[in-house]
Every structure is written in C-alpha cells, then in structure tokens.
Design an enzyme around this catalytic site. Structure first.
Site, short mmCIF file in Angstrom:
data_model
loop_
_atom_site.label_atom_id
_atom_site.label_comp_id
_atom_site.label_asym_id
_atom_site.label_seq_id
_atom_site.Cartn_x
_atom_site.Cartn_y
_atom_site.Cartn_z
N TYR A 2 0.85 -1.20 0.00
CA TYR A 2 0.00 0.00 0.00
C TYR A 2 0.88 1.24 0.00
CZ TYR A 2 -4.97 -0.96 0.37
OH TYR A 2 -6.26 -1.26 0.09
N ASP A 8 -7.07 13.71 -25.11
CA ASP A 8 -7.08 12.30 -24.70
C ASP A 8 -6.32 11.52 -25.77
OD1 ASP A 8 -7.62 9.63 -24.35
OD2 ASP A 8 -9.75 9.89 -23.91
N ARG A 41 -1.99 -2.46 -18.73
CA ARG A 41 -3.30 -1.82 -18.73
C ARG A 41 -3.31 -0.75 -17.64
NH1 ARG A 41 -7.50 -3.09 -21.58
NH2 ARG A 41 -6.13 -4.50 -22.69
N THR A 94 -4.12 6.14 -21.95
CA THR A 94 -3.92 4.82 -21.37
C THR A 94 -2.47 4.45 -21.67
OG1 THR A 94 -4.74 3.87 -23.42
CG2 THR A 94 -6.28 3.96 -21.58
N GLU A 132 -0.56 4.90 -0.45
CA GLU A 132 -1.35 6.11 -0.69
C GLU A 132 -0.48 7.35 -0.60
OE1 GLU A 132 -2.42 3.66 1.26
OE2 GLU A 132 -4.61 3.51 1.26
N LYS A 192 -2.10 0.81 -25.09
CA LYS A 192 -2.44 0.73 -26.53
C LYS A 192 -1.13 0.85 -27.34
CE LYS A 192 -7.19 2.31 -25.92
NZ LYS A 192 -7.38 3.05 -24.66
N1 DSN Z 1 -11.94 0.42 -25.34
C1 DSN Z 1 -10.95 1.34 -25.88
C2 DSN Z 1 -10.90 1.29 -27.35
O1 DSN Z 1 -11.01 0.21 -27.85
O2 DSN Z 1 -10.73 2.30 -28.02
C3 DSN Z 1 -11.11 2.70 -25.37
O3 DSN Z 1 -11.36 2.71 -24.04
#
Ligand code: DSN
Length: 426
Positions: free
Chosen positions: A48, A195, A231, A222, A50, A225
């Site tokens: 932990y 984003d 993730r 994120t 925080e 990707k």
């Molecule tokens: N689920 C993602 C995508 O496939 O673009 C975005 O959150």
C-alpha cells in the site's frame, strides 16, 4: 509456473494459445514484453502506498518511491511534460480525474460526437460524467476526408463557453489540427485537454504531433495501446505541483496540483505499484531508439492495409487513415453488419471490433462498421507484404461468410502463419 488453481491456469494457457494462433487487429490492443509482464506479476502488488513519492501515508516506501519516481520521470521525458501522474487505474478514471479537478457539476465540456470518434468517457449518456457535466458535441465536417468541422467547433465554443475543450478520439483515423482548437480554446478561456490514449505511442515515437507543442494544457492516456505498456492510465501537464497545503484555486498554474489531488485522495486510494513499475518498464522501452522504428512501421503498415482493403471493396470512413486505425462501413460495402463481420473474422483468427460509423442508422450492437488497426500486428513483426495478405483473408472470409469449410481452411492457414510470429513475451 504450475498453479494449484488448474481452472485459471488452463484458461490463461488457452488465452495464450489464442493470442499466438491469431492476429490482433483491435486498434486499442497490443502485446507487451516479458519484462512488462514480470513487473506486473511482482510482489509490488503486496504494497500500500497512498500519496505520492516522498509524501506517503504508510511506511516501507523506500523502493516504491523510487519506482514511482522513475515512472514519472520517464513519462515526462517521453511526452515533454513538466508533470506526470502515473496512478490512474486506466483511461476512464484519468479523464474523470481531469474533469473533477477543473469542473463543478453542471459545467460544460465541448467534445467530439461519439459516432464521429469520441470515446465513451467523452460524454456517453450512460456514464457518470455525462450525469455530472454538460457535454456539447462537435463533429467531422466531411466524413469522406475526416476533416473536423472547426467552424462548428468555434461557434459552439462561443455559444456555450465550455470550461474544457476535449480532443483525442477512439475511432478517428486522421490527424487533429491542434493549433486551430488551441486558438479557439484560448479565445473562450477553456482548458485544452487531449485524450491521447490511442496515439500515445505514435506521439512518443515521433510520428504524430504532440498536443503540448500547440499549447494544450493536459494530456490523458492509457498505457496499454500504442504505448505498449500494462493496462493503466496516465495524466500529463505543463507546470509543477505546489507543496502548499492550502486548497489550490482553479487556475491553469495550479492544474498539476489540482489533478494530483483529484486522483488521490479525490478518486482513488492505494496506487497499483506493480502496474506503475510495469508502466516504468514500458516507458523505458519507449525511450529506446527502436521504438521510433516500431511507431513508423505501425503507420506504414496501416497505409498498406488501408489501400489493400480499399482495393477489395471496403468503404473506409475518411477515405483511409493517417494513423494506426481504420473504420470501414461494411454495411455499405458488403451489406453485412459489423457484428457479423466481427464473428466471421473471429472464427478464422483475425480479431477486430464492430463499430458504429458517423451518425450510424443501425445500433451499436449491430452497427454498420468495423474498426481495425496495426499496433499489435506490428509488434508481432508483420510488415507491408503481410498487410496485403490480411486484407485478402478478410475479403475472402467476408464474401464467403456462410461457407463453413472455407472458414475452417482459412483458420488453419492463419494459425500456421501466426505461429511464425511469436508473442514478444514468448
Ligand atoms: N476500449 C478502448 C478502445 O477500444 O478504443 C477505449 O477505451
């Protein structure tokens, strides 16, 4: 490793096999390295912590602080940011944290229409954000070229005076003209938020523009990707965090402090330090020279895949792609809905997703389109000539979607082909 829980062990093995024997065309997915997997599967999950490095609520942080600080420093370096928050559990909480840092309930956000490419967290009526904030929509001006309607965006900005103007999309295959959006946002006094979840790896690989170069205030992303990490989520800003204990005013100078407080304690408790360590490892990988080669190959592959699909009768929204993804109107091209195409291709080992097209007349369960992209297959080592082959398989399978023997034969062929390109974690 042998697990006592055979059921889960077996399912993980089946999934590994599925990934090895097929080709991942979902544009938001990727395959991580063994090092990223090992960091995720480490004892860091036991801890932990925080707070933030040097400012924690629990003891025993001497290693954790260094791990999180490395992740922060590498993220700043990659994106030319002054500040990074690496704690958001994923992209949706990263976006929500920015909204809650900057907005009061009822405030307005100007974002892209969802069918034109905007993400769920950009105001889909079913989300918590949509209940809290007032989302106004802009769209593409012309879906045959993908040009965004910057005139409409400007008119809406003057009319509604949004507190945030949001760019960055989930199913938009073209580049964004950040300078145009920034000048509109500056005139109406909006926070400029990008984003970058889909194209983060393209930005750090030097093949897509960095919104910070055009005066954007906040980037969310994120990490799993095109960035090819675990993730998870990430928020980047210009400016530095204040050490003052006073409640910060809602000003651009205070945005790093406002965001850190919105993430913790605002929205999340203990950060997932095993994931943060894996983020740090993936950022290290993205800082190496070969990541630039990877990012360029994603684009080169997407160009060939798009033109090979067009040659075979696929109608591509915006006419093609300038990034890693394509959206095809398969209803117009083949009189089949996206779900049928998704299932057909799934059955031969090509995974992509059904997708709504701009102002789709059909439903999101049975939409007119599909979405696909090249980040994951590029990680597997596929190049231009294999893109032509993938387009050919897709075309044959779709045109013969009722011929189960032919689909079985294709499945065998694709399995044999895919096994020649191991996962990076193998
Ligand atoms: N689920 C993602 C995508 O496939 O673009 C975005 O959150």
């Amino acid at each position: 490793m042998m697990m006592k829980d055979f059921k889960i062990q077996q399912l993980i093995e089946f999934e590994t096999q599925r990934q090895r024997e097929g080709l991942e065309l979902i544009p938001s997915e990727n395959y991580v390295s063994r090092e990223v997997l090992e960091a995720m599967g480490s004892v860091l999950t036991n801890k932990y912590s925080e707070g933030y490095p040097g400012k924690r609520y629990y003891g025993g942080q001497e290693n954790i602080d260094q791990i999180e600080q490395l992740a922060i420093d590498r993220a700043k370096n990659l994106f030319k940011a002054d500040h990074a928050n690496v704690q958001p559990h994923s992209g949706a909480p990263a976006n929500e944290a920015v909204y809650s840092a900057w907005l009061e309930p009822g405030d307005t956000i100007l974002a892209m229409d969802l069918s034109h490419g905007g993400h769920l967290t950009h105001g889909a009526p079913v989300t918590r954000s949509a209940k809290l904030y007032n989302f106004i929509r802009y769209k593409m001006k012309d879906i045959t070229t993908g040009e965004i309607d910057y005139e409409e965006l400007s008119q809406l900005a003057y009319k509604y005076k949004p507190k945030i103007i949001l760019v960055g999309y989930s199913s938009y295959p073209r580049e964004i003209e950040y300078d145009k959006v920034a000048s509109i946002g500056n005139e109406v006094g909006a926070l400029l938020m990008a984003d970058m979840a889909h194209i983060a790896g393209l930005i750090v690989g030097g093949v897509a523009k960095n919104p910070f170069d055009y005066g954007f205030h906040v980037i969310t992303s994120t990490t799993h990707k095109t960035l090819r990490g675990p993730r998870g989520g990430l928020i980047l800003t210009k400016g530095i965090v204040s050490n003052s204990l006073k409640v910060p005013e809602t000003t651009i100078t205070n945005i790093p402090t406002l965001i850190d407080r919105a993430v913790f304690p605002g929205m999340q408790g203990g950060p997932h330090e095993h994931i943060i360590a894996a983020k740090a490892v993936s950022f290290y990988e993205a800082l190496q020279p070969d990541f630039k080669v990877y990012a360029k190959q994603i684009i080169d592959n997407a160009q060939v895949l798009a033109s090979s699909l067009k040659d075979r009768g696929f109608y591509l929204i915006t006419g093609g792609t300038s990034n890693h993804m394509m959206v095809a109107d398969v209803y117009q091209s083949f009189n089949l809905t996206g779900d049928v195409v998704q299932e057909t291709l799934d059955s031969i080992g090509l995974t992509l997703n059904k997708n709504i097209i701009p102002d789709d007349k059909l439903s999101s369960f049975k939409p007119s389109g599909i979405r696909l992209g090249t980040p994951a297959i590029t990680t597997r080592g596929l190049k231009e000539k294999e893109m032509e082959q993938i387009a050919e398989w897709m075309s044959i399978a779709i045109k013969n979607h009722n011929n189960s023997q032919l689909l079985k034969d294709l499945k065998k062929e694709i399995t044999n082909f895919s096994l020649q390109f191991p996962l990076p974690s193998d």
